[in-house]
Design a protein around this motif. Sequence first.
Motif, PDB file in Angstrom:
ATOM      1  N   ALA A 180      41.022  33.159  45.230  1.00 32.74           N
ATOM      2  CA  ALA A 180      40.869  34.455  46.099  1.00 32.74           C
ATOM      3  C   ALA A 180      41.996  34.903  46.839  1.00 32.74           C
ATOM      4  N   ALA A 181      43.028  33.883  47.129  1.00 33.64           N
ATOM      5  CA  ALA A 181      44.397  34.842  47.752  1.00 33.64           C
ATOM      6  C   ALA A 181      44.912  35.166  46.557  1.00 33.64           C
ATOM      7  N   LEU A 182      45.120  34.658  45.422  1.00 35.01           N
ATOM      8  CA  LEU A 182      45.621  35.390  44.234  1.00 35.01           C
ATOM      9  C   LEU A 182      44.938  36.785  43.869  1.00 35.01           C
ATOM     10  N   VAL A 183      43.593  36.832  44.071  1.00 32.94           N
ATOM     11  CA  VAL A 183      43.014  38.028  43.697  1.00 32.94           C
ATOM     12  C   VAL A 183      43.444  39.020  44.781  1.00 32.94           C
ATOM     13  N   ALA A 184      43.393  38.634  46.078  1.00 38.53           N
ATOM     14  CA  ALA A 184      43.723  39.546  47.245  1.00 38.53           C
ATOM     15  C   ALA A 184      45.135  39.874  46.969  1.00 38.53           C
ATOM     16  N   TRP A 185      46.173  39.331  46.727  1.00 41.47           N
ATOM     17  CA  TRP A 185      47.407  39.606  46.333  1.00 41.47           C
ATOM     18  C   TRP A 185      47.447  40.739  45.350  1.00 41.47           C
ATOM     19  N   CYS A 186      46.893  40.372  44.405  1.00 38.58           N
ATOM     20  CA  CYS A 186      46.779  41.341  43.125  1.00 38.58           C
ATOM     21  C   CYS A 186      46.294  42.544  43.401  1.00 38.58           C
ATOM     22  N   ARG A 187      45.256  42.626  44.297  1.00 44.20           N
ATOM     23  CA  ARG A 187      44.579  44.099  44.645  1.00 44.20           C
ATOM     24  C   ARG A 187      45.766  44.828  45.543  1.00 44.20           C
ATOM     25  N   GLN A 188      46.397  44.133  46.193  1.00 45.97           N
ATOM     26  CA  GLN A 188      47.234  45.001  47.022  1.00 45.97           C
ATOM     27  C   GLN A 188      48.679  45.346  46.185  1.00 45.97           C
ATOM     28  N   ALA A 189      48.732  44.467  45.209  1.00 45.74           N
ATOM     29  CA  ALA A 189      50.121  44.704  44.398  1.00 45.74           C
ATOM     30  C   ALA A 189      49.839  45.591  43.149  1.00 45.74           C
ATOM     31  N   GLY A 190      48.713  45.980  43.053  1.00 47.87           N
ATOM     32  CA  GLY A 190      48.426  46.861  41.963  1.00 47.87           C
ATOM     33  C   GLY A 190      47.995  46.148  40.625  1.00 47.87           C
ATOM     34  N   VAL A 191      47.632  44.838  40.587  1.00 48.77           N
ATOM     35  CA  VAL A 191      47.508  44.035  39.321  1.00 48.77           C
ATOM     36  C   VAL A 191      46.059  43.997  38.864  1.00 48.77           C
ATOM     37  N   ALA A 192      45.614  44.890  37.797  1.00 47.49           N
ATOM     38  CA  ALA A 192      44.424  45.217  37.564  1.00 47.49           C
ATOM     39  C   ALA A 192      43.353  44.128  37.154  1.00 47.49           C
ATOM     40  N   LEU A 193      44.225  42.987  36.570  1.00 46.72           N
ATOM     41  CA  LEU A 193      43.261  42.015  35.968  1.00 46.72           C
ATOM     42  C   LEU A 193      44.161  40.636  35.840  1.00 46.72           C
ATOM     43  N   ILE A 194      43.601  39.539  35.885  1.00 45.62           N
ATOM     44  CA  ILE A 194      44.234  38.315  35.563  1.00 45.62           C
ATOM     45  C   ILE A 194      43.671  37.704  34.414  1.00 45.62           C
ATOM     46  N   ASP A 195      44.438  37.319  33.673  1.00 39.73           N
ATOM     47  CA  ASP A 195      44.188  36.490  32.236  1.00 39.73           C
ATOM     48  C   ASP A 195      43.542  35.346  32.671  1.00 39.73           C
ATOM     49  N   CYS A 196      42.400  34.913  31.896  1.00 41.94           N
ATOM     50  CA  CYS A 196      41.690  33.556  32.137  1.00 41.94           C
ATOM     51  C   CYS A 196      41.724  32.690  30.664  1.00 41.94           C
ATOM     52  N   GLN A 197      42.177  33.288  29.776  1.00 44.21           N
ATOM     53  CA  GLN A 197      42.441  32.894  28.463  1.00 44.21           C
ATOM     54  C   GLN A 197      41.061  32.629  27.777  1.00 44.21           C
ATOM     55  N   GLN A 198      40.205  31.565  28.241  1.00 47.41           N
ATOM     56  CA  GLN A 198      38.986  31.167  27.355  1.00 47.41           C
ATOM     57  C   GLN A 198      37.867  31.191  28.464  1.00 47.41           C
ATOM     58  N   ASN A 199      36.693  31.370  27.877  1.00 45.67           N
ATOM     59  CA  ASN A 199      35.404  31.629  28.562  1.00 45.67           C
ATOM     60  C   ASN A 199      34.891  30.188  29.181  1.00 45.67           C
ATOM     61  N   THR A 200      34.542  30.149  30.350  1.00 44.96           N
ATOM     62  CA  THR A 200      33.960  29.049  30.839  1.00 44.96           C
ATOM     63  C   THR A 200      32.805  29.627  31.995  1.00 44.96           C
ATOM     64  N   SER A 201      31.845  28.755  32.407  1.00 48.36           N
ATOM     65  CA  SER A 201      30.979  29.212  33.151  1.00 48.36           C
ATOM     66  C   SER A 201      31.301  29.298  34.453  1.00 48.36           C
ATOM     67  N   HIS A 202      32.314  28.547  35.129  1.00 52.91           N
ATOM     68  CA  HIS A 202      32.816  28.766  36.355  1.00 52.91           C
ATOM     69  C   HIS A 202      33.701  29.933  36.577  1.00 52.91           C
ATOM     70  N   LEU A 203      34.256  30.529  35.623  1.00 49.29           N
ATOM     71  CA  LEU A 203      35.217  31.706  35.605  1.00 49.29           C
ATOM     72  C   LEU A 203      34.033  32.702  35.533  1.00 49.29           C
ATOM     73  N   ALA A 204      33.025  32.674  34.726  1.00 50.51           N
ATOM     74  CA  ALA A 204      32.151  33.894  34.635  1.00 50.51           C
ATOM     75  C   ALA A 204      31.413  34.103  35.947  1.00 50.51           C
ATOM     76  N   SER A 205      31.104  32.935  36.798  1.00 47.10           N
ATOM     77  CA  SER A 205      30.496  32.942  38.061  1.00 47.10           C
ATOM     78  C   SER A 205      31.190  33.567  39.078  1.00 47.10           C
ATOM     79  N   LEU A 206      32.574  33.673  38.898  1.00 46.85           N
ATOM     80  CA  LEU A 206      33.534  34.510  39.978  1.00 46.85           C
ATOM     81  C   LEU A 206      33.793  35.956  39.556  1.00 46.85           C
ATOM     82  N   GLY A 207      33.067  36.301  38.287  1.00 54.25           N
ATOM     83  CA  GLY A 207      33.232  37.643  37.803  1.00 54.25           C
ATOM     84  C   GLY A 207      34.006  38.019  36.612  1.00 54.25           C
ATOM     85  N   ALA A 208      34.530  36.685  36.112  1.00 53.89           N
ATOM     86  CA  ALA A 208      35.481  37.122  34.806  1.00 53.89           C
ATOM     87  C   ALA A 208      34.227  37.343  33.639  1.00 53.89           C
TER      88      ALA A 208
END
Length: 248
Positions: A180-208
């Motif tokens: 969540a902190a990384l996402v917050a930093w990305c939002r203020q830094a103008g980073v549109a997305l974070i690469d997650c490489q592969q699909n997992t249900s955990h990542l999908a539950s967080l919005g990936a």
Amino acid sequence: MRLPWLQPGDPFPDPARAWDERQPAPGLLAAGGALDVDTLRRAYSNGIFPWFSDDQPILWWSTDPRMVLYTGEFRLHRSLRKTLARLLRDPGFEIRFDHDFARVIRACAGSPRNGQSGTWIVPDMVEAYVNLHRAGYAHSVETWIDGELAGGLYCVAIGRAVFGESMFTRVPDASKLALAALVAWCRQAGVALIDCQQNTSHLASLGAREIARADFVQHLARVTPEETPRWQFLPVYWNALLRMPASE
């Protein structure tokens, strides 16, 4: 299809040549090469990442589709929001960037993923990413509680591209707070997305969600040449997340 074998310094094949679902390892692009800083920087800039076990050569992957987390689509679940709100009142809670990268990656190496008996973060990978960190291309996001490292993650960053790698936790929700902190930093830094490489249900539950590899590679071509934002976390960065609607 024959898998290309790379010598150190060789250029990578076009990611579009990676094995597809008709092959035994979809997303596998090449083997061999090296894990030096320049090779890793070139790989990530082209949507390629290493992933292999102790008994394997270096294997290079470029998955299609690609799992990514758009920072504006992150789901701060109600339970995590409550945990964050409580900890923000606790003077012992702190998010640190790059305080102890080596400790974080070694902790991640000691935390196998669900369904795996071992880790893909083999000693050669640890050494390579520590070197990448020293060169300014890899970073740790750390959750500290009462002076103890409670959890965290490490990632690769080139320009305004961020590539999530692995996380660990010793206290419930500590790794989620780091994300969540990384996402917050990305939002203020103008980073549109974070690469997650592969699909997992955990990542999908967080919005990936998945996007086409071609779209991901085009995105990298736009953002990797940009100036890298300063890797520093300030508590005010939480505000943007806390203003988002709660997610169940």
